[in-house]
Scaffold this active site. Structure first.
Site, PDB file in Angstrom:
ATOM      1  CG  HIS A  81      56.884   7.765   0.883  1.00 31.49           C
ATOM      2  ND1 HIS A  81      56.386   7.844  -0.523  1.00 31.49           N
ATOM      3  CD2 HIS A  81      57.298   6.719   1.157  1.00 31.49           C
ATOM      4  CE1 HIS A  81      56.423   6.890  -0.755  1.00 31.49           C
ATOM      5  NE2 HIS A  81      57.182   5.906  -0.007  1.00 31.49           N
ATOM      6  CG  HIS A 130      60.291   4.683   1.374  1.00 30.62           C
ATOM      7  ND1 HIS A 130      58.844   3.884   1.498  1.00 30.62           N
ATOM      8  CD2 HIS A 130      60.701   4.243   2.848  1.00 30.62           C
ATOM      9  CE1 HIS A 130      58.792   3.233   2.555  1.00 30.62           C
ATOM     10  NE2 HIS A 130      59.834   3.589   3.449  1.00 30.62           N
ATOM     11  CG  HIS A 182      54.299   3.532   2.609  1.00 25.47           C
ATOM     12  ND1 HIS A 182      54.526   2.213   2.548  1.00 25.47           N
ATOM     13  CD2 HIS A 182      55.108   3.946   1.889  1.00 25.47           C
ATOM     14  CE1 HIS A 182      55.390   1.837   1.620  1.00 25.47           C
ATOM     15  NE2 HIS A 182      55.963   3.193   1.339  1.00 25.47           N
ATOM     16  CG  HIS A 211      55.575   1.464  -6.682  1.00 30.53           C
ATOM     17  ND1 HIS A 211      56.882   1.181  -6.928  1.00 30.53           N
ATOM     18  CD2 HIS A 211      55.736   2.034  -5.494  1.00 30.53           C
ATOM     19  CE1 HIS A 211      57.487   1.618  -6.040  1.00 30.53           C
ATOM     20  NE2 HIS A 211      57.246   2.136  -5.162  1.00 30.53           N
ATOM     21  CG  ASP A 227      55.148   3.782  -2.360  1.00 35.39           C
ATOM     22  OD1 ASP A 227      54.695   4.114  -3.449  1.00 35.39           O
ATOM     23  OD2 ASP A 227      56.139   3.361  -1.796  1.00 35.39           O
ATOM     24  CG  ASP A 235      60.878   3.231  -3.983  1.00 40.22           C
ATOM     25  OD1 ASP A 235      60.929   3.863  -2.865  1.00 40.22           O
ATOM     26  OD2 ASP A 235      59.557   3.112  -4.534  1.00 40.22           O
ATOM     27  CG  HIS A 236      58.597   7.201  -3.560  1.00 43.11           C
ATOM     28  ND1 HIS A 236      57.352   7.435  -4.175  1.00 43.11           N
ATOM     29  CD2 HIS A 236      58.813   5.796  -3.357  1.00 43.11           C
ATOM     30  CE1 HIS A 236      56.944   6.111  -4.338  1.00 43.11           C
ATOM     31  NE2 HIS A 236      57.589   5.402  -3.730  1.00 43.11           N
TER      32      HIS A 236
HETATM   33 ZN   LIG Z   1      57.681   3.243  -3.495  1.00 48.90          ZN
HETATM   34 ZN   LIG Z   2      57.502   3.734   0.062  1.00 50.06          ZN
END
Ligand SMILES: [Zn+2]
Ligand SMILES: [Zn+2]
Length: 253
Positions: A56, A58, A114, A169, A131, A60-61
């Site tokens: 996805h 985001h 998400h 995570h 996530d 942090d990915h």
């Molecule tokens: Zn994440």
């Molecule tokens: Zn995420």
């Protein structure tokens, strides 16, 4: 028959996981939060990066996408429905297109909620759930509602029980503490938590899990559990309503 893929867990940022997936001369990284730990893991294993997969959009990915792409020429593969939000995307995929990795058929499951474009890659019996599904938990509903997430999780629950779950995570211990508030008498959750605490005390990762274990211990996959329903005072409620209440309580946990 092709050999199994080789998977290397790459801790990133404070609690993210990226994964190296090696097959033949190909090596993909799933959800590179940042480039440096991924480069270090590649160097350690002597692997050459050929693909970048994103579950996805985001940051942090996807934060490592551009640096890794620039350095290695790796092809960026991610949700076609979110093409505009995936940095450097080369190949947009969805459930219909699926994907191929080193000649292997890769299933792409669309699991929105998400984020609206979220996907899960299933490679050689390994599900990279980002996530959407965590170990004993699920992602927050940033771009969807309980019904949408329940539909997505129900889709993941059709995967074979032995499917290994690699999530985005390391939230497992905290998720387990929440699970015990809903099902304090679930022996499988209690046994798992003892194991999780021991693993974390050694600083090791709790991934992967299996779909079978998640079905026994993940409250978000268990809205029909009599114990959960009793504790929520929702014995006769619809499954989605119970799921929504579990998600709402976790947001406040
Ligand atoms: Zn994440
Ligand atoms: Zn995420």
């Amino acid at each position: 028959m092709q050999a199994l893929v080789d998977i290397e867990i790459v801790p990133c940022l404070s609690d993210n996981y990226a994964y190296l997936v090696k097959s033949g001369e190909n090596c993909a990284v799933v959800d590179p939060s940042e480039a440096p730990p991924v480069k270090a893991a590649l160097a350690r294993r002597g692997w050459k990066l050929t693909h970048i997969l994103n579950t996805h959009h985001h940051l942090d990915h996807t934060g490592g996408n551009l640096a890794l792409k620039q350095e290695t020429g790796a092809l960026v593969v991610g949700p076609g429905k979110d093409a505009a939000r995936i940095p450097g995307l080369d190949v947009g995929v969805d459930e219909k297109t699926g994907w191929q990795f080193d000649g292997r058929k890769v299933d792409v499951l669309e699991v929105p909620a998400h984020t609206r474009g979220a996907i899960t890659f299933v490679i050689d019996g390994n599900a990279f759930t980002g996530d959407t599904l965590f170990l004993m938990g699920c992602g927050r509903l940033f771009e969807g509602d309980p019904q949408m997430m329940w539909t997505s999780l129900s889709k993941l629950m059709t995967l074979p029980e032995e499917t290994r779950i690699y999530c985005g995570h390391e939230y497992t211990e905290s998720n387990g503490r929440f699970a015990l508030t809903l099902e304090p008498n679930n022996q499988a959750v209690k046994a798992r938590m003892a194991q999780v605490k021991a693993v974390r005390a050694q600083g090791r990762a709790t991934v992967p899990s299996t779909m079978g274990l998640e079905k026994q211990t993940n409250p978000f996959l268990r809205p029909d559990s009599p114990e959960i329903r009793k504790n929520l005072g929702m014995e006769k409620a619809a499954t989605v309503a119970v799921f929504g209440e579990i998600r709402a309580r976790k947001d406040k946990f």
